[in-house]
Design an enzyme around this catalytic site. Sequence first.
Site, short mmCIF file in Angstrom:
data_model
loop_
_atom_site.label_atom_id
_atom_site.label_comp_id
_atom_site.label_asym_id
_atom_site.label_seq_id
_atom_site.Cartn_x
_atom_site.Cartn_y
_atom_site.Cartn_z
N GLY A 9 0.54 -1.27 0.19
CA GLY A 9 0.14 -0.33 0.05
C GLY A 9 1.10 1.56 -0.26
O GLY A 9 0.67 2.17 -0.94
N ASP A 43 13.15 -12.39 -1.95
CA ASP A 43 12.23 -12.10 -0.53
C ASP A 43 13.54 -11.40 0.46
O ASP A 43 15.02 -11.62 0.28
CB ASP A 43 12.18 -14.58 -0.29
CG ASP A 43 11.06 -13.67 0.85
OD1 ASP A 43 10.19 -14.42 0.96
OD2 ASP A 43 11.97 -13.76 2.43
N ASN A 104 3.98 3.15 15.63
CA ASN A 104 3.22 3.01 16.24
C ASN A 104 3.24 2.37 17.30
O ASN A 104 3.09 2.43 18.40
CB ASN A 104 1.86 4.28 16.09
CG ASN A 104 0.87 3.45 15.61
OD1 ASN A 104 -0.27 2.20 15.96
ND2 ASN A 104 0.63 3.01 14.44
N TYR A 132 4.30 -7.79 16.38
CA TYR A 132 4.12 -6.65 14.84
C TYR A 132 4.78 -5.33 15.61
O TYR A 132 6.42 -5.08 15.27
CB TYR A 132 2.94 -6.48 14.29
CG TYR A 132 2.82 -5.23 13.02
CD1 TYR A 132 3.44 -5.32 12.54
CD2 TYR A 132 2.21 -4.47 13.54
CE1 TYR A 132 3.80 -3.81 11.04
CE2 TYR A 132 2.36 -3.06 12.85
CZ TYR A 132 3.35 -2.97 11.58
OH TYR A 132 3.07 -1.81 11.25
N SER A 161 -0.70 6.23 10.61
CA SER A 161 -1.85 6.08 9.49
C SER A 161 -1.75 6.05 7.73
O SER A 161 -2.45 7.58 7.43
CB SER A 161 -3.15 5.84 10.17
OG SER A 161 -3.48 5.44 11.36
N1 LIG Z 1 0.25 1.64 6.08
C1 LIG Z 1 0.28 2.53 7.42
O1 LIG Z 1 -0.74 3.20 7.79
C2 LIG Z 1 1.73 1.98 8.54
C3 LIG Z 1 1.57 2.34 9.36
C4 LIG Z 1 2.94 1.69 10.39
C5 LIG Z 1 3.69 1.12 9.61
N2 LIG Z 1 3.47 1.10 8.62
C6 LIG Z 1 4.47 0.07 8.28
O2 LIG Z 1 5.31 0.94 6.91
C7 LIG Z 1 5.76 -0.31 6.07
C8 LIG Z 1 4.68 -0.57 4.64
O3 LIG Z 1 3.69 -0.63 5.12
P1 LIG Z 1 2.03 -1.37 3.76
O4 LIG Z 1 0.51 -0.87 4.26
O5 LIG Z 1 2.47 -0.95 2.34
O6 LIG Z 1 1.82 -2.59 3.59
P2 LIG Z 1 1.62 -3.91 2.91
O7 LIG Z 1 1.31 -5.27 3.74
O8 LIG Z 1 0.39 -3.34 2.38
O9 LIG Z 1 3.07 -3.67 1.90
C9 LIG Z 1 4.02 -4.65 2.54
C10 LIG Z 1 4.80 -5.10 1.69
O10 LIG Z 1 6.07 -5.80 1.73
C11 LIG Z 1 5.90 -7.01 0.88
N3 LIG Z 1 6.85 -7.93 2.31
C12 LIG Z 1 6.20 -8.81 2.84
N4 LIG Z 1 7.22 -9.50 3.25
C13 LIG Z 1 8.28 -9.19 2.27
C14 LIG Z 1 8.87 -10.53 2.28
N5 LIG Z 1 9.59 -11.21 3.55
N6 LIG Z 1 10.67 -10.15 1.10
C15 LIG Z 1 10.00 -9.16 0.79
N7 LIG Z 1 8.66 -8.41 0.81
C16 LIG Z 1 8.16 -8.88 1.62
C17 LIG Z 1 5.19 -7.90 0.78
O11 LIG Z 1 4.49 -8.38 0.03
C18 LIG Z 1 3.90 -5.76 0.14
O12 LIG Z 1 3.88 -5.96 -0.88
C19 LIG Z 1 5.67 -2.16 6.80
O13 LIG Z 1 6.77 -1.97 7.65
C20 LIG Z 1 4.56 -1.22 7.81
O14 LIG Z 1 4.26 -1.95 9.03
C21 LIG Z 1 2.54 1.10 7.45
#
Ligand SMILES: NC(=O)c1ccc[n+]([C@@H]2O[C@H](COP(=O)([O-])OP(=O)(O)OC[C@H]3O[C@@H](n4cnc5c(N)ncnc54)[C@H](O)[C@@H]3O)[C@@H](O)[C@H]2O)c1
Length: 263
Positions: A9, A43, A104, A132, A161
């Site tokens: 995302g 990966d 957060n 997590y 977020s």
């Molecule tokens: N979206 C938010 O509001 C939010 C809030 C706090 C933290 N985060 C952090 O920001 C980052 C991105 O969030 P997001 O919402 O886009 O998450 P998401 O789940 O939409 O995207 C994560 C991506 O990482 C890839 N991935 C997962 N495991 C993997 C692996 N072992 N090797 C390679 N690729 C891998 C997935 O295929 C996916 O495309 C994450 O680390 C998340 O924890 C996001």
Amino acid sequence: MLLTGAAGGVGTLMRALLPAHGYAVRSLDMVPVEGEPGAITADLGDPEALRAAVRGTDAILHLAGISLESTFEKVLRANIEGTYHLYEAARAEGVRRIVFASSNHAVGYTPWPEGDEPRVPAETRHRPDTFYGLSKCFGEDLAQLYWDKHGIETVSVRIGSCFPEPTTVRMLSLWLSPADGARLFDAALSAADVGHTVVFGASANTRGVFDLSTARALGYEPRDDSEAFAGKLIAEQGERDPALPEHQVLGGAFTTDPPIWPH
Ligand SMILES: NC(=O)c1ccc[n+]([C@@H]2O[C@H](COP(=O)([O-])OP(=O)(O)OC[C@H]3O[C@@H](n4cnc5c(N)ncnc54)[C@H](O)[C@@H]3O)[C@@H](O)[C@H]2O)c1
């Protein structure tokens, strides 16, 4: 700049926005990245593939990983071991700067600041609300270790977020608009002498709960405010209820056992 998690995302939003800030983005994900046949499919568990992916790049925006609560084993592999493998690849290939997507949920049991209580500073202690969140605490400490021992700089961004629009009343306080997200990642990638800096990642929300001063010190100037969405969301969902345990802490429904979805 290498962008891990490019198919996710936030990764999809940043692939669209970061080129306007002057970045040439090299994408990596474990799944194919839509519209980018040249993206690297790898990966985080594959050290050799990571070394090849980071070779020749000056910076990494590390978004890849499990982004919700999961089993400890899955979080261990993707977020803890995976982030370690990425830092090892960066060390071996001489990458100088990493921006780490923390959360957060690394401080999810921190009390929600009520009334005129001060917003939560980045220096607040770790209080993870999930495996997590615990993996994000590990990532922040790993970043500190690689700065102190190997001179690799990191900005750990505790994202609130980051979605096109806030979808819950809680998110009115945590929202990081995609445009402000790109501004913040740009500041984190380009500010001088960051060592290891921890910042909260949010927009200039009227109902904000995070102290953004360490982010602003990097040159981040948020321009968006979730308040434009407040009337609609409060009409649909009601005001935040301080009597509910999950509303008394930053991590919301991640803090309940089991977590309540949607949060
Ligand atoms: N979206 C938010 O509001 C939010 C809030 C706090 C933290 N985060 C952090 O920001 C980052 C991105 O969030 P997001 O919402 O886009 O998450 P998401 O789940 O939409 O995207 C994560 C991506 O990482 C890839 N991935 C997962 N495991 C993997 C692996 N072992 N090797 C390679 N690729 C891998 C997935 O295929 C996916 O495309 C994450 O680390 C998340 O924890 C996001």
